[in-house]
Write a protein that holds these residues in place. Structure first.
Motif, PDB file in Angstrom:
ATOM      1  N   UNK A   1      -1.515  14.904   5.440  1.00  0.00           N
ATOM      2  CA  UNK A   1      -1.288  16.295   5.063  1.00  0.00           C
ATOM      3  C   UNK A   1      -0.757  17.105   6.246  1.00  0.00           C
ATOM      4  N   UNK A   2      -0.184  18.263   5.927  1.00  0.00           N
ATOM      5  CA  UNK A   2       0.216  19.187   6.984  1.00  0.00           C
ATOM      6  C   UNK A   2      -0.997  19.900   7.563  1.00  0.00           C
ATOM      7  N   UNK A   3      -1.839  20.457   6.677  1.00  0.00           N
ATOM      8  CA  UNK A   3      -2.989  21.257   7.105  1.00  0.00           C
ATOM      9  C   UNK A   3      -4.284  20.730   6.491  1.00  0.00           C
ATOM     10  N   UNK A   4      -5.339  20.767   7.293  1.00  0.00           N
ATOM     11  CA  UNK A   4      -6.684  20.424   6.823  1.00  0.00           C
ATOM     12  C   UNK A   4      -7.589  21.632   7.034  1.00  0.00           C
ATOM     13  N   UNK A   5      -8.173  22.148   5.966  1.00  0.00           N
ATOM     14  CA  UNK A   5      -9.127  23.256   6.063  1.00  0.00           C
ATOM     15  C   UNK A   5     -10.482  22.667   6.444  1.00  0.00           C
ATOM     16  N   UNK A   6     -10.862  22.814   7.696  1.00  0.00           N
ATOM     17  CA  UNK A   6     -12.053  22.140   8.200  1.00  0.00           C
ATOM     18  C   UNK A   6     -13.350  22.677   7.617  1.00  0.00           C
ATOM     19  N   UNK A   7     -13.329  23.883   7.053  1.00  0.00           N
ATOM     20  CA  UNK A   7     -14.553  24.456   6.497  1.00  0.00           C
ATOM     21  C   UNK A   7     -14.865  23.906   5.112  1.00  0.00           C
ATOM     22  N   UNK A   8     -13.981  23.105   4.558  1.00  0.00           N
ATOM     23  CA  UNK A   8     -14.203  22.545   3.232  1.00  0.00           C
ATOM     24  C   UNK A   8     -14.521  21.059   3.339  1.00  0.00           C
ATOM     25  N   UNK A   9     -14.731  20.424   2.203  1.00  0.00           N
ATOM     26  CA  UNK A   9     -15.251  19.050   2.192  1.00  0.00           C
ATOM     27  C   UNK A   9     -14.199  18.004   1.872  1.00  0.00           C
ATOM     28  N   UNK A  10     -12.920  18.395   1.916  1.00  0.00           N
ATOM     29  CA  UNK A  10     -11.877  17.485   1.486  1.00  0.00           C
ATOM     30  C   UNK A  10     -11.825  16.184   2.260  1.00  0.00           C
ATOM     31  N   UNK A  11     -11.901  16.283   3.580  1.00  0.00           N
ATOM     32  CA  UNK A  11     -11.792  15.074   4.400  1.00  0.00           C
ATOM     33  C   UNK A  11     -12.908  14.088   4.082  1.00  0.00           C
ATOM     34  N   UNK A  12     -14.147  14.562   4.036  1.00  0.00           N
ATOM     35  CA  UNK A  12     -15.266  13.662   3.772  1.00  0.00           C
ATOM     36  C   UNK A  12     -15.193  13.093   2.354  1.00  0.00           C
ATOM     37  N   UNK A  13     -14.696  13.894   1.404  1.00  0.00           N
ATOM     38  CA  UNK A  13     -14.553  13.416   0.032  1.00  0.00           C
ATOM     39  C   UNK A  13     -13.605  12.215  -0.025  1.00  0.00           C
ATOM     40  N   UNK A  14     -12.489  12.319   0.681  1.00  0.00           N
ATOM     41  CA  UNK A  14     -11.497  11.249   0.644  1.00  0.00           C
ATOM     42  C   UNK A  14     -11.935  10.042   1.461  1.00  0.00           C
ATOM     43  N   UNK A  15     -12.576  10.281   2.589  1.00  0.00           N
ATOM     44  CA  UNK A  15     -13.063   9.162   3.391  1.00  0.00           C
ATOM     45  C   UNK A  15     -14.121   8.373   2.633  1.00  0.00           C
ATOM     46  N   UNK A  16     -14.884   9.068   1.787  1.00  0.00           N
ATOM     47  CA  UNK A  16     -15.866   8.371   0.959  1.00  0.00           C
ATOM     48  C   UNK A  16     -15.200   7.452  -0.066  1.00  0.00           C
TER      49      UNK A  16
ATOM     50  N   UNK B   1       0.821  -1.219   0.000  1.00  0.00           N
ATOM     51  CA  UNK B   1       0.000   0.000   0.000  1.00  0.00           C
ATOM     52  C   UNK B   1       0.850   1.263   0.000  1.00  0.00           C
ATOM     53  N   UNK B   2       0.235   2.349  -0.452  1.00  0.00           N
ATOM     54  CA  UNK B   2       0.895   3.649  -0.573  1.00  0.00           C
ATOM     55  C   UNK B   2       0.079   4.697   0.190  1.00  0.00           C
ATOM     56  N   UNK B   3       0.778   5.619   0.854  1.00  0.00           N
ATOM     57  CA  UNK B   3       0.142   6.781   1.467  1.00  0.00           C
ATOM     58  C   UNK B   3       0.406   7.990   0.570  1.00  0.00           C
ATOM     59  N   UNK B   4      -0.639   8.710   0.221  1.00  0.00           N
ATOM     60  CA  UNK B   4      -0.484   9.957  -0.517  1.00  0.00           C
ATOM     61  C   UNK B   4      -0.206  11.072   0.480  1.00  0.00           C
ATOM     62  N   UNK B   5       0.839  11.857   0.250  1.00  0.00           N
ATOM     63  CA  UNK B   5       1.142  12.988   1.123  1.00  0.00           C
ATOM     64  C   UNK B   5       0.960  14.289   0.350  1.00  0.00           C
ATOM     65  N   UNK B   6       0.465  15.298   1.056  1.00  0.00           N
ATOM     66  CA  UNK B   6       0.262  16.610   0.442  1.00  0.00           C
ATOM     67  C   UNK B   6       0.367  17.663   1.526  1.00  0.00           C
ATOM     68  N   UNK B   7       0.524  18.923   1.115  1.00  0.00           N
ATOM     69  CA  UNK B   7       0.689  19.960   2.116  1.00  0.00           C
ATOM     70  C   UNK B   7      -0.641  20.424   2.691  1.00  0.00           C
ATOM     71  N   UNK B   8      -1.649  20.610   1.841  1.00  0.00           N
ATOM     72  CA  UNK B   8      -2.921  21.191   2.279  1.00  0.00           C
ATOM     73  C   UNK B   8      -4.082  20.360   1.755  1.00  0.00           C
ATOM     74  N   UNK B   9      -5.053  20.103   2.616  1.00  0.00           N
ATOM     75  CA  UNK B   9      -6.298  19.454   2.211  1.00  0.00           C
ATOM     76  C   UNK B   9      -7.403  20.485   2.294  1.00  0.00           C
ATOM     77  N   UNK B  10      -7.947  20.857   1.141  1.00  0.00           N
ATOM     78  CA  UNK B  10      -9.030  21.845   1.080  1.00  0.00           C
ATOM     79  C   UNK B  10     -10.274  21.158   0.532  1.00  0.00           C
ATOM     80  N   UNK B  11     -10.532  21.293  -0.759  1.00  0.00           N
ATOM     81  CA  UNK B  11     -11.695  20.634  -1.353  1.00  0.00           C
ATOM     82  C   UNK B  11     -11.471  19.135  -1.515  1.00  0.00           C
ATOM     83  N   UNK B  12     -10.219  18.729  -1.588  1.00  0.00           N
ATOM     84  CA  UNK B  12      -9.906  17.314  -1.788  1.00  0.00           C
ATOM     85  C   UNK B  12      -9.854  16.895  -3.242  1.00  0.00           C
ATOM     86  N   UNK B  13     -10.120  17.828  -4.161  1.00  0.00           N
ATOM     87  CA  UNK B  13     -10.149  17.455  -5.579  1.00  0.00           C
ATOM     88  C   UNK B  13      -8.774  17.015  -6.086  1.00  0.00           C
TER      89      UNK B  13
END
Length: 202
Positions: free
Chosen positions: A163-178, A130-142
């Motif tokens: 990620x380093x930062x997650x913008x909680x006001x956006x939908x990125x986390x739920x998009x990826x968890x889906x 398995x692989x982990x994707x790393x990124x600096x910022x999670x916003x919309x998740x697109x």
């Protein structure tokens, strides 16, 4: 990584690291003209390449993120885009614990290279692990979702996003968890409350 698994001093150190990263990466319009992707003026942005390309921060963040990757039982990381390249290299630079295997890394292209080895994913990543994707910022998740799709279409199993930062006001986390992925961030950012430590990932 749950907060309860860390000592109070280790938790405080992790919060301090996240806030130092935020302070160094924050760029305001009073400092220089900044725009969104459509060219419209904006009030602020986070440029994580500023702190991540400083030697001390590079090493400190690499150690912390490598520990998180290993805690998930994974030893491969991949990055997509300029914001992720320094993170992949920082993680790989962290010395492994005694007896532990070295981590492997890779970079994901926007599209397959049309010459040479014709690769979409550069580096020694194995499709057998398995692989982990790393990124600096999670916003919309697109962007992260696109990277996950590219990796999966190329035969890789992506299990999570770090990620380093997650913008909680956006939908990125739920998009990826889906998409069946776990999501871990060093710091959650909330527009109303300001930066705070991610209680679900510290």
């Amino acid at each position: 990584m749950a907060e309860r698994t860390l000592s109070p001093s280790a938790y405080a150190d992790l919060v301090d690291l996240g806030r130092r990263l935020y302070a160094r990466a924050l760029v305001r319009r009073e400092q220089e003209p900044i725009t969104d992707p459509r060219g419209q003026p904006i009030g602020w942005l986070l440029d994580t390449r500023i702190p991540m390309l400083e030697g001390d921060t590079f090493r400190e963040v690499g150690r912390v993120l490598a520990e998180r990757v290993r805690a998930r039982g994974v030893r491969q990381v991949a990055g997509f885009g300029f914001g992720a390249y320094a993170l992949v290299c920082a993680i790989l630079s962290a010395p492994p614990p005694p007896g532990a295997p070295e981590l492997r890394g890779g970079f994901v292209r926007e599209q397959r290279k049309p010459y040479g080895r014709h690769r979409l994913v550069e580096g020694p990543l194995s499709r057998e692990e398995p692989v982990v994707l790393v990124d600096d910022i999670l916003n919309s998740g697109r962007s992260a979702a696109r990277a996950v799709a590219l990796l999966r279409n190329d035969g890789f199993e992506v299990c999570g996003v770090l990620t380093l930062f997650n913008f909680t006001w956006s939908s990125g986390r739920s998009r990826l968890e889906a998409e069946g992925l776990w999501v871990d961030s060093l710091l959650d950012l909330n527009l109303r409350d300001g930066p705070r430590s991610a209680s679900d990932s510290l």
